[in-house]
Design a protein around this motif. Structure first.
Motif, PDB file in Angstrom:
ATOM      1  N   TRP A 313     -57.634  21.070  30.201  1.00 57.46           N
ATOM      2  CA  TRP A 313     -58.790  20.551  30.943  1.00 57.46           C
ATOM      3  C   TRP A 313     -58.402  20.339  32.394  1.00 57.46           C
ATOM      4  N   LEU A 314     -59.352  20.571  33.282  1.00 51.73           N
ATOM      5  CA  LEU A 314     -59.118  20.460  34.718  1.00 51.73           C
ATOM      6  C   LEU A 314     -59.971  19.330  35.278  1.00 51.73           C
ATOM      7  N   ALA A 321     -61.470  22.641  44.573  1.00 51.30           N
ATOM      8  CA  ALA A 321     -61.274  23.936  45.221  1.00 51.30           C
ATOM      9  C   ALA A 321     -60.866  25.000  44.204  1.00 51.30           C
ATOM     10  N   TYR A 322     -60.097  24.595  43.231  1.00 50.99           N
ATOM     11  CA  TYR A 322     -59.692  25.523  42.168  1.00 50.99           C
ATOM     12  C   TYR A 322     -60.906  25.937  41.351  1.00 50.99           C
ATOM     13  N   PHE A 326     -64.249  29.927  40.345  1.00 52.04           N
ATOM     14  CA  PHE A 326     -64.915  30.437  39.147  1.00 52.04           C
ATOM     15  C   PHE A 326     -66.421  30.404  39.368  1.00 52.04           C
ATOM     16  N   GLU A 327     -66.975  31.545  39.656  1.00 54.67           N
ATOM     17  CA  GLU A 327     -68.396  31.647  39.998  1.00 54.67           C
ATOM     18  C   GLU A 327     -69.277  31.123  38.861  1.00 54.67           C
ATOM     19  N   LEU A 381     -52.644  24.069  42.228  1.00 49.67           N
ATOM     20  CA  LEU A 381     -53.216  22.875  41.635  1.00 49.67           C
ATOM     21  C   LEU A 381     -52.533  21.618  42.169  1.00 49.67           C
ATOM     22  N   ALA A 382     -53.236  20.504  42.073  1.00 55.17           N
ATOM     23  CA  ALA A 382     -52.687  19.220  42.491  1.00 55.17           C
ATOM     24  C   ALA A 382     -51.611  18.768  41.509  1.00 55.17           C
ATOM     25  N   PRO A 383     -50.625  18.016  41.934  1.00 54.52           N
ATOM     26  CA  PRO A 383     -49.633  17.469  40.999  1.00 54.52           C
ATOM     27  C   PRO A 383     -50.269  16.405  40.120  1.00 54.52           C
ATOM     28  N   PRO A 384     -49.636  16.079  38.977  1.00 56.99           N
ATOM     29  CA  PRO A 384     -50.212  15.045  38.101  1.00 56.99           C
ATOM     30  C   PRO A 384     -50.133  13.671  38.759  1.00 56.99           C
TER      31      PRO A 384
END
Length: 387
Positions: A313-314, A321-322, A326-327, A381-384
């Motif tokens: 999950w994101l 931005a990530y 995904f259009e 991606l951002a770090p946790p």
């Protein structure tokens, strides 16, 4: 009552397709996916394929048995079907002259064979079993320590049994985890192994880590899928090549639905052969999504159905931005990502239900999933978040 049951079963098949995309354990093979699911996997795997026409007179009964066969043995074998009314060219290419026909595709260099025995789950499994390769080592008092000491960071899986022979299920597991685990089989009279691991009842499966001198016993059903899932947890706590990586430092490895972030994405998605299912959420996933992910990952694991899927999950709050790459994606949506030089994805349409998602995956397996190319590269991606 037995005759009524058979009649009702056959009636159900005549009112619908012989193999249901969403409920059957039998792979639906087409001109688009046959080579990928069968031909290219003949390096290690045995495939059993039912070629039929809807009104050939016998395939209704064959389909009942093939479904029973697949329920018990899918994963050990690749079990599929081809509708020759729809895919006549595929059937001609495989020299199908009578309907129904069942062909067995063993690992190379053994030739393809036409199965001519009784069409029951028991008979089919017995016939196909003779072709299953094995990486299992026979353990004795003399070679036990050598087996355990070989590459000590690699987990050792041992089956203790009172019976002769090497079970087909265990051989198939040894192929599935080739290079990740070593497999051995010990008999009751191999007292060195029995005493070392304090085995009191048979059969018993254990997994042993030489580096810390500890082992764990399997307590579930003696079925391929259950054992595979148990072993898979331990295989994924090791870095490829035998270097141990503690699950305490990489907690996402053993989580049912890990968060997608800078540290986890390679281990779960980017550097794996699996396709990645990504839930786009604004908060932690609820228990329904976590449970559903676990069930679907199990159904589509180890490429048993022509594709292997892992879910993540994101967090849209930190990685908007990530998600924008995904259009058509917004919150509470799911995509299936094929990551690579040309990354592309399929957007799941509809509710986030187990049945609906399974239908989307089945369409992808069947070659009917419409992929959208991702323009440019995916952002980092951002770090946790630290706790």
């Amino acid at each position: 009552m037995a005759y009524l049951h058979v009649f009702l079963t056959l009636l159900g098949f005549t009112q619908a397709a012989l193999y249901n995309l969403s409920s059957s354990s039998v792979h639906i093979l087409t001109t688009q996916n046959f080579d990928k699911q069968v031909t290219r996997r003949r390096d290690k795997w045995v495939s059993v394929v039912h070629y039929y026409k809807e009104n050939d007179g016998r395939s209704e009964l064959h389909a009942v048995e093939m479904n029973h066969f697949a329920e018990d043995w899918q994963g050990v074998f690749i079990i599929g079907s081809v509708d020759c009314d729809k895919y006549s060219e595929l059937c001609e290419a495989h020299d199908i002259r009578e309907f129904p026909s069942i062909k067995v595709y063993p690992p190379y260099p053994a030739p393809v064979s036409l199965y001519e025995g009784e069409v029951t789950s028991k008979s089919l499994s017995a016939y196909a079993a003779k072709y299953v390769p094995s990486n299992v080592i026979e353990i004795s008092n003399e070679n036990l320590q050598t087996f355990l000491d070989d590459k000590p960071a690699v987990p050792k899986v041992i089956l203790f049994t009172e019976k002769a022979g090497n079970p087909t299920l265990f051989k198939a597991l040894s192929v599935s985890f080739e290079s990740k685990m070593f497999f051995g089989i010990a008999r009751k009279d191999d007292d060195a192994a029995v005493k070392k691991f304090k085995i009191k009842d048979f059969p018993k499966i254990i997994i042993y880590k030489t580096v810390d001198q500890k082992h764990k016993e399997y307590s579930g059903e003696i079925k391929y899928r259950s054992i595979f899932e148990w072993l898979n947890v331990y295989s994924e706590t090791f870095v490829h090549g035998g270097n141990e990586e503690s699950s305490s430092t990489k907690s996402w490895i053993i989580e049912a639905l890990p968060q997608m972030h800078k540290l986890s994405v390679d281990d779960i998605c980017y550097k794996q052969e699996s396709m990645c299912g990504i839930f786009f959420l604004e908060s932690q996933p609820d228990e329904h999504i976590i449970t559903m992910s676990r069930v679907l990952a199990s159904k589509f694991s180890n490429k048993d159905r022509g594709i292997s899927v892992k879910f993540m999950w994101l967090d849209l709050n930190t990685d908007k931005a990530y998600a924008d790459k995904f259009e058509g994606v917004e919150k509470d949506k799911l995509v299936f990502l094929k990551y690579g030089k040309r990354s592309r994805f399929v957007l799941h349409q509809g509710e986030l239900s187990e049945g609906g998602i399974e239908k989307t995956l089945t369409r992808i397996v069947g070659g009917d999933g419409k992929f959208t190319n991702i323009k440019g590269s995916l952002p980092e991606l951002a770090p946790p978040k630290t706790k």
